[in-house]
Design a protein around this motif. Structure first.
Motif, PDB file in Angstrom:
ATOM      1  N   THR A 223       0.956  -1.258   0.025  1.00  0.00           N
ATOM      2  CA  THR A 223      -0.027  -0.212   0.061  1.00  0.00           C
ATOM      3  C   THR A 223       0.883   1.246   0.177  1.00  0.00           C
ATOM      4  N   ALA A 224       2.158   1.252   0.413  1.00  0.00           N
ATOM      5  CA  ALA A 224       2.682   2.429   0.579  1.00  0.00           C
ATOM      6  C   ALA A 224       3.321   2.688  -0.817  1.00  0.00           C
ATOM      7  N   ASP A 225       3.669   1.851  -1.615  1.00  0.00           N
ATOM      8  CA  ASP A 225       3.755   2.256  -2.955  1.00  0.00           C
ATOM      9  C   ASP A 225       2.752   2.728  -3.569  1.00  0.00           C
ATOM     10  N   PHE A 226       1.460   2.410  -3.407  1.00  0.00           N
ATOM     11  CA  PHE A 226       0.377   2.795  -4.166  1.00  0.00           C
ATOM     12  C   PHE A 226      -0.019   4.066  -3.559  1.00  0.00           C
ATOM     13  N   ASP A 227       0.151   4.293  -2.213  1.00  0.00           N
ATOM     14  CA  ASP A 227      -0.143   5.501  -1.737  1.00  0.00           C
ATOM     15  C   ASP A 227       0.523   6.719  -2.459  1.00  0.00           C
ATOM     16  N   ALA A 228       1.675   6.348  -2.916  1.00  0.00           N
ATOM     17  CA  ALA A 228       2.763   7.414  -3.668  1.00  0.00           C
ATOM     18  C   ALA A 228       2.262   7.518  -4.973  1.00  0.00           C
ATOM     19  N   CYS A 229       1.267   7.056  -5.720  1.00  0.00           N
ATOM     20  CA  CYS A 229       1.051   7.065  -7.136  1.00  0.00           C
ATOM     21  C   CYS A 229      -0.210   7.008  -7.523  1.00  0.00           C
ATOM     22  N   VAL A 230      -1.188   6.667  -6.537  1.00  0.00           N
ATOM     23  CA  VAL A 230      -2.512   6.808  -6.706  1.00  0.00           C
ATOM     24  C   VAL A 230      -3.249   8.201  -5.834  1.00  0.00           C
ATOM     25  N   PRO A 231      -3.525   9.004  -6.491  1.00  0.00           N
ATOM     26  CA  PRO A 231      -4.156  10.153  -5.734  1.00  0.00           C
ATOM     27  C   PRO A 231      -5.579   9.950  -5.680  1.00  0.00           C
ATOM     28  N   GLU A 232      -5.889  10.800  -4.287  1.00  0.00           N
ATOM     29  CA  GLU A 232      -7.257  10.795  -3.881  1.00  0.00           C
ATOM     30  C   GLU A 232      -8.149  11.096  -4.970  1.00  0.00           C
ATOM     31  N   GLY A 233      -7.909  12.090  -5.848  1.00  0.00           N
ATOM     32  CA  GLY A 233      -8.651  12.625  -6.822  1.00  0.00           C
ATOM     33  C   GLY A 233      -8.824  11.582  -8.051  1.00  0.00           C
ATOM     34  N   ASN A 234      -8.140  10.894  -8.010  1.00  0.00           N
ATOM     35  CA  ASN A 234      -8.392   9.891  -9.229  1.00  0.00           C
ATOM     36  C   ASN A 234      -9.758   9.018  -9.197  1.00  0.00           C
ATOM     37  N   PRO A 235     -10.404   8.987 -10.413  1.00  0.00           N
ATOM     38  CA  PRO A 235     -11.878   8.717 -10.122  1.00  0.00           C
ATOM     39  C   PRO A 235     -11.903   6.929  -9.734  1.00  0.00           C
ATOM     40  N   PHE A 236     -10.659   6.328 -10.168  1.00  0.00           N
ATOM     41  CA  PHE A 236     -10.778   4.981  -9.914  1.00  0.00           C
ATOM     42  C   PHE A 236     -10.364   4.913  -8.173  1.00  0.00           C
ATOM     43  N   TYR A 237      -9.598   5.583  -7.526  1.00  0.00           N
ATOM     44  CA  TYR A 237      -9.511   5.614  -6.252  1.00  0.00           C
ATOM     45  C   TYR A 237     -10.776   5.751  -5.567  1.00  0.00           C
ATOM     46  N   GLN A 238     -11.508   6.814  -6.138  1.00  0.00           N
ATOM     47  CA  GLN A 238     -12.801   7.152  -5.292  1.00  0.00           C
ATOM     48  C   GLN A 238     -13.682   5.965  -5.502  1.00  0.00           C
ATOM     49  N   GLU A 239     -13.899   5.435  -6.718  1.00  0.00           N
ATOM     50  CA  GLU A 239     -14.823   3.910  -6.797  1.00  0.00           C
ATOM     51  C   GLU A 239     -14.276   3.054  -5.808  1.00  0.00           C
ATOM     52  N   PHE A 240     -13.048   2.610  -5.902  1.00  0.00           N
ATOM     53  CA  PHE A 240     -12.411   1.593  -5.108  1.00  0.00           C
ATOM     54  C   PHE A 240     -12.860   1.929  -3.631  1.00  0.00           C
ATOM     55  N   VAL A 241     -12.556   3.104  -3.088  1.00  0.00           N
ATOM     56  CA  VAL A 241     -13.066   3.459  -1.841  1.00  0.00           C
ATOM     57  C   VAL A 241     -14.518   3.377  -1.514  1.00  0.00           C
ATOM     58  N   LYS A 242     -15.253   3.727  -2.509  1.00  0.00           N
ATOM     59  CA  LYS A 242     -16.741   3.864  -2.283  1.00  0.00           C
ATOM     60  C   LYS A 242     -17.206   2.215  -2.226  1.00  0.00           C
ATOM     61  N   LEU A 243     -16.729   1.470  -3.058  1.00  0.00           N
ATOM     62  CA  LEU A 243     -17.127   0.214  -3.142  1.00  0.00           C
ATOM     63  C   LEU A 243     -16.521  -0.643  -1.875  1.00  0.00           C
TER      64      LEU A 243
END
Length: 134
Positions: free
Chosen positions: A41-61
């Protein structure tokens, strides 16, 4: 909040999916990819921004506590984008076996095409490669 904030939710989803995993390749790769995401997750924290629509979908699901096949299909798309973002962020880093399998499946299973105009395909084939490299 970074993806690592959702570690507990990812672990719950992983446990639920492993208990009911089908033999369908996308479902199997989703489970294996989710495990990889949790381990890095630390690696992904560095490259997946919270504003990314797929981040938002992932977190929502994740927040809905789902475990159905249709939702996992959407989560698989999110994983493919996360893996592609990680690859773009550090192109000299060798891909892990599961990253290779997820990206290969996404590109070759026939479900997604570069010209299909879905949001996931537009991001995967066009948007991510056009992002500035860091």
């Amino acid at each position: 909040m970074p993806l690592s904030t959702y570690q507990d939710d990812m672990e719950k989803l992983y446990s639920a999916r492993v208990a009911h995993v089908s033999s369908e390749p996308t479902q199997l790769l989703f489970c294996q990819g989710l495990k990889f995401l949790m381990e890095h997750t630390a690696d992904f924290d560095a490259c997946v921004p919270e504003g990314n629509p797929f981040y938002q979908e992932f977190v929502k699901l994740l927040g809905t506590g789902i475990a159905g096949d249709e939702d996992c299909f959407s989560l698989f798309e999110c994983l493919a984008i996360f893996f592609r973002l990680r690859q773009h962020e550090n192109p000299d880093r060798p891909l892990s076996a599961i990253e290779k399998q997820v990206l290969y499946h996404f590109e070759h299973c026939g479900e997604w095409q570069p010209q299909d105009n879905t949001l996931v395909s537009l991001w995967y084939w066009w948007r991510i490669p056009s992002l500035p490299a860091h």
